[in-house]
Scaffold this motif. Structure first.
Motif, mmCIF file in Angstrom:
data_model
loop_
_atom_site.group_PDB
_atom_site.id
_atom_site.type_symbol
_atom_site.label_atom_id
_atom_site.label_comp_id
_atom_site.label_asym_id
_atom_site.label_seq_id
_atom_site.Cartn_x
_atom_site.Cartn_y
_atom_site.Cartn_z
ATOM 1 N N PHE A 153 0.863 -1.191 0.000
ATOM 2 C CA PHE A 153 0.000 0.000 0.000
ATOM 3 C C PHE A 153 0.894 1.233 0.000
ATOM 4 O O PHE A 153 1.582 1.516 0.979
ATOM 5 N N LEU A 164 0.730 7.404 8.129
ATOM 6 C CA LEU A 164 0.874 6.012 7.683
ATOM 7 C C LEU A 164 2.094 5.853 6.789
ATOM 8 O O LEU A 164 2.192 6.521 5.761
ATOM 9 N N ARG A 170 3.026 -6.098 3.400
ATOM 10 C CA ARG A 170 2.225 -6.058 4.623
ATOM 11 C C ARG A 170 1.336 -7.293 4.669
ATOM 12 O O ARG A 170 1.201 -8.019 3.684
ATOM 13 N N SER A 211 -3.949 -2.557 -3.165
ATOM 14 C CA SER A 211 -4.920 -1.960 -2.239
ATOM 15 C C SER A 211 -6.006 -3.005 -2.020
ATOM 16 O O SER A 211 -6.231 -3.870 -2.875
ATOM 17 N N LEU A 212 -6.686 -2.888 -0.895
ATOM 18 C CA LEU A 212 -7.799 -3.812 -0.658
ATOM 19 C C LEU A 212 -8.915 -3.540 -1.670
ATOM 20 O O LEU A 212 -9.658 -4.448 -2.049
ATOM 21 N N GLN A 213 -8.999 -2.289 -2.139
ATOM 22 C CA GLN A 213 -9.975 -1.958 -3.164
ATOM 23 C C GLN A 213 -9.718 -2.794 -4.425
ATOM 24 O O GLN A 213 -10.652 -3.310 -5.054
ATOM 25 N N ASN A 239 -10.723 -3.910 6.613
ATOM 26 C CA ASN A 239 -9.277 -4.101 6.558
ATOM 27 C C ASN A 239 -8.794 -4.392 7.976
ATOM 28 O O ASN A 239 -8.707 -3.498 8.816
ATOM 29 N N ILE A 269 -13.847 -1.281 3.268
ATOM 30 C CA ILE A 269 -13.820 -1.097 1.822
ATOM 31 C C ILE A 269 -15.059 -1.792 1.263
ATOM 32 O O ILE A 269 -15.252 -2.996 1.471
#
Ligand SMILES: O=c1[nH]c(=O)c2[nH]c(=O)[nH]c2[nH]1
Length: 285
Positions: A153, A164, A170, A211-213, A239, A269
């Motif tokens: 990310f 962040l 990760r 990205s989680l998206q 998340n 998300i």
């Protein structure tokens, strides 16, 4: 009437610890909820607020994380190491109770670094029947999954409130909440459900995530690709953040192994993946 202090103990409860053993490609995960309770010569702090015999609960938590750096092994062994440490290192502490809950994870397929939490996931369905039509929405909720690598990310907006750090490696973990609307009814509802679940898991595991998206879209897309009768899928993916614990104050490095699994707040998300050549439908979700 004489009043006296009775039995007492204190400690850090529910230390959420995830350790990833990365010996080679094939990762192993130990996921624990650790609760420490110490007792001993603690009359002073109760009666007068004299803390000279109190080992702070914050220190107890740090100790759990620091000891995990050397590996955890079986929880009984980890508990013995911790318990002995607290009692032997602190003259005021005479007893340490170290309790564990261990969450077990299964591999997704036989993949080296993708896992789903054992026993998680509930199948759901909502059927809406009216004179105007029938709609079936199938789904699942609470299917907890984790990739211990292949997630990054970075490249996001940075403003005056951003702290962040960017990351190229990760943990990505979420509890999948998915609902999909059938345009046509499958021949076998059970088979359709299992296929959709398998596609969600496979897409989660096989997407190298930026990205989680992006992972959300890949998951939804795969379900629609594999089943033409599904018109749209709605996904909500919390998340489940895993923060690398800073062990440097204790003279230890942390090469992506010891994590604090936070339960809240969490990023949420949400998104729909749909066929644009089908009407939106008027399903009740
Ligand atoms: O995959 C992510 N998407 C985000 O939008 C986001 N925001 C954040 O803080 N971490 C992440 N991770």
């Amino acid at each position: 009437m004489a009043i006296t202090l009775g039995g007492n103990q204190y400690g850090k409860a529910e230390v959420r610890l995830v350790r990833v053993d990365r010996d080679g490609e094939r990762h192993r995960v130990t996921d624990l909820n650790v609760s420490v309770a110490l007792s001993g010569d603690l009359t002073g702090t109760h009666l007068t607020g004299d803390n000279s015999k109190v080992l702070p609960t914050d220190t107890q938590k740090n100790t759990v994380y620091a000891f995990a750096r050397d590996g955890i092994g079986e929880v009984e062994e980890f508990g013995l190491r911790l318990g002995e440490h607290f009692v032997r290192s602190q003259p005021s502490i005479h007893r340490a109770r170290v309790g564990f809950e261990q969450y077990s994870w299964d591999r997704i397929g036989d993949r080296p670094h993708s896992f789903s939490r054992n026993g998680s996931g509930t199948r759901t369905a909502v059927v809406t029947w009216s004179e105007d039509g029938v709609q079936v929405v199938s789904g699942l909720t609470g299917l907890t999954v984790m990739n211990t690598t292949d997630s990054e990310f970075w490249g996001y907006i940075k403003d005056g409130y951003t702290t962040l750090p960017e990351t190229h490696d990760r943990i990505l973990a979420t509890a999948v909440d998915a609902k999909w609307r059938h345009h046509t009814h499958p021949a076998d509802w059970a088979e359709s459900f299992e296929q959709a679940k398998d596609d969600l898991l496979t897409a989660f595991a096989e997407t190298h995530s930026l990205s989680l998206q992006q992972t959300l879209y890949a998951m939804g897309r795969r379900v629609l690709d594999k089943q033409p009768g599904i018109a749209e899928i709605r996904l909500a993916l919390p998340n489940k953040h895993h923060f690398l614990v800073d062990l440097s104050p204790f003279g230890l490095d942390n090469p992506n192994e010891v994590f604090f699994a936070a339960d809240r707040p969490y990023g949420l998300i949400e998104g729909t993946v749909r066929r644009d050549d089908l009407p939106e439908g008027d399903a009740v979700w």
